[in-house]
Design an enzyme around this catalytic site. Sequence first.
Site, short mmCIF file in Angstrom:
data_model
loop_
_atom_site.label_atom_id
_atom_site.label_comp_id
_atom_site.label_asym_id
_atom_site.label_seq_id
_atom_site.Cartn_x
_atom_site.Cartn_y
_atom_site.Cartn_z
N ASP A 19 -89.71 -6.93 -58.44
CA ASP A 19 -90.99 -6.84 -57.80
C ASP A 19 -90.63 -6.29 -56.52
O ASP A 19 -90.11 -7.31 -55.59
CB ASP A 19 -92.14 -7.92 -57.72
CG ASP A 19 -93.72 -7.72 -57.17
OD1 ASP A 19 -93.48 -6.57 -56.31
OD2 ASP A 19 -94.51 -8.23 -57.83
N CYS B 140 -99.12 -6.94 -71.39
CA CYS B 140 -100.58 -7.03 -71.32
C CYS B 140 -101.32 -6.48 -70.21
O CYS B 140 -102.23 -7.03 -69.65
CB CYS B 140 -100.94 -8.53 -71.48
SG CYS B 140 -100.57 -9.47 -73.15
N ASP C 8 -100.76 -5.11 -76.08
CA ASP C 8 -102.18 -5.54 -75.91
C ASP C 8 -102.83 -4.44 -75.11
O ASP C 8 -104.19 -4.24 -75.29
CB ASP C 8 -102.44 -6.62 -74.82
CG ASP C 8 -104.07 -7.25 -75.02
OD1 ASP C 8 -104.43 -7.05 -76.11
OD2 ASP C 8 -104.54 -7.29 -73.90
N GLU D 43 -106.44 4.57 -75.18
CA GLU D 43 -107.14 3.49 -75.71
C GLU D 43 -108.50 3.98 -76.28
O GLU D 43 -109.45 4.77 -75.62
CB GLU D 43 -107.42 2.22 -75.03
CG GLU D 43 -105.89 1.76 -74.78
CD GLU D 43 -106.37 0.35 -73.99
OE1 GLU D 43 -107.31 -0.07 -73.59
OE2 GLU D 43 -105.28 -0.33 -73.84
N HIS E 122 -106.41 -4.77 -76.59
CA HIS E 122 -106.78 -5.35 -75.12
C HIS E 122 -107.66 -6.34 -74.84
O HIS E 122 -108.78 -6.33 -74.39
CB HIS E 122 -107.44 -4.12 -74.59
CG HIS E 122 -107.36 -3.73 -73.15
ND1 HIS E 122 -107.35 -2.59 -72.55
CD2 HIS E 122 -107.28 -4.68 -72.32
CE1 HIS E 122 -106.98 -2.81 -71.36
NE2 HIS E 122 -107.14 -4.04 -71.12
N LEU E 123 -107.08 -7.34 -75.52
CA LEU E 123 -107.54 -8.87 -75.35
C LEU E 123 -107.16 -9.68 -74.27
O LEU E 123 -107.84 -10.82 -73.87
CB LEU E 123 -107.55 -9.57 -76.59
CG LEU E 123 -107.90 -8.87 -77.94
CD1 LEU E 123 -107.60 -9.83 -79.23
CD2 LEU E 123 -109.35 -8.67 -78.10
N GLY E 124 -106.37 -8.94 -73.33
CA GLY E 124 -105.82 -10.01 -72.30
C GLY E 124 -107.07 -10.75 -71.54
O GLY E 124 -106.95 -11.84 -71.05
N ALA E 125 -108.39 -10.12 -71.14
CA ALA E 125 -109.22 -10.57 -70.46
C ALA E 125 -110.30 -11.31 -71.61
O ALA E 125 -111.28 -11.77 -70.97
CB ALA E 125 -109.88 -9.83 -69.47
#
Length: 532
Positions: free
Chosen positions: A172, A231, A257, A262, A281-284
């Site tokens: 990072d 994710c 994810d 999409e 796309h279930l991360g949240a």
Amino acid sequence: MTKPKVLISDKMDPNAARIFEERGCDVDIITGETPEELKARIGEYDGLAIRSSTKVTRDILDAATNLKVIGRAGIGVDNVDIAYASSKGVVVMNTPFGNSITTAEHAISLLLAVARQIPQADARTQRGEWPKKDFMGVEVTGKTLGLIGAGNIGAIVASRAQGLRMKVIAYDPFLTADRAMELGVEKVDLGTLLKRADFITLHTPLTDETRNILSRERLEAAKPGVRIVNCARGGLIDEAALKDLLDSGQIAGAALDVFETEPPADDHPLFGTPGFICTPHLGASTTEAQVNVALQVAEQMADYLVNGGVTNALNVPSLSAEEAPRLKPYITLGEKLGSLVGQLEGADVTSLTVEVEGAAAELNITPIASAVLAGLMRTFSDTINMVNAPILAKERGLDVRETRHAREGDYHTLLRVIATTPERRREVAGSLFGDSQARLVEIAGTRIETELEGEMIYIVNEDAPGFIGRLGSTLGEAGVNIGNFHLGRRLPDKHRGGDAVLMLTLDQRPTREVQDAVCALDGVKKVRALSF
């Protein structure tokens, strides 16, 4: 006072509407509209609260004539044209922390699922098979996890992975040595991470710099048998290359994810590839996260609309609700000083310096500088505000500097604006009287104290007996009444002579003919009508 009006255009927790109402906003909940329906409706709203369904395009923003803030309940703002919103003076906020734990937990879930091939084993078992010998997984204990992105979500993933006894390394560019030590991770470059990591998880936004950060070349350089989890955002991984390297065995497994497009096409090449698992796309997507982000976006938007606080904005500096009341009089002062400079110098300003000293030096100077810019640039555009002024200034090539002085002068707090044009340097300074009343205290090197309010006229003349009388007669003959009269003298040497600076508040704006008549008086060097 009219209440700010907010539209919630996507489904979110009903408590969000309650928060808006409790904090002084009127709110409508109208979901599922077409773009044309939203475009026809949006003009009456000050705030727009959305999730991922509503697309805030240029057309919508052009129709949103009263819009001040867009709040995204979640992290991703791909559905908002942020650049255009900024140019229209609209603040764009998100809630980057409301679903952090949920997304991090999903990443860890996929990491374990891809390590033990759980979805594939489940599918075959439920078909009546008992394929025990076909699924030989790997332990995560003792393995090296490589984080690409060590922000809020990446930090939570690191903590959870350490609880699984994994060694964590991180790439990072913004990760400091102290922060890496605090997280208990080893900071490495991307090449080192690819060579050492047994598992890689991605936790970075999609930008021009991060798009395809796991390109074919980098995937080929990764440690043989690596397993990859994403994710974060689609587009971070070259999906075609991922397919090829899963087929070849270079990559042992991958869990996505998110996809570049999409929802992905039914015949997406990765579907059915050995070692590949995915979720939609279930991360949240947990009850707790959806409640959290809805409540947070309502709190943030209401704070901005009612109190001026700016939290988690993507296109303006943050300004806490506690800071906003303290800064409000300085923002008013900054706008007035900027407007004064703009009216005196027009569009010729090439550089601008905003200096603060005394009590002002203890405050967040950036919003004050934005207010000065807004006042300056509003002289030639009535759509300018603190959000888009810095952007438009940059587009014009205006050099803007902020300077903070610890010194204390004659005033307990002082804001000075220095504007440079090709022909001159213009300085004005202001202070707060009673900590709230904005006053001009200096112009062109001359001490003069006046409020900048209503219609005014600025005059520079030779300091000589009889001038004030002649000026009063000229204005009186034209039917112009003087409300307030302020005089400053710029003397060359403590003796008579030099120039005088006058700032007069008038009951109406002086016509061009009145200004010409004043300009024709003996000794007058400059006349300029001002409006605040």
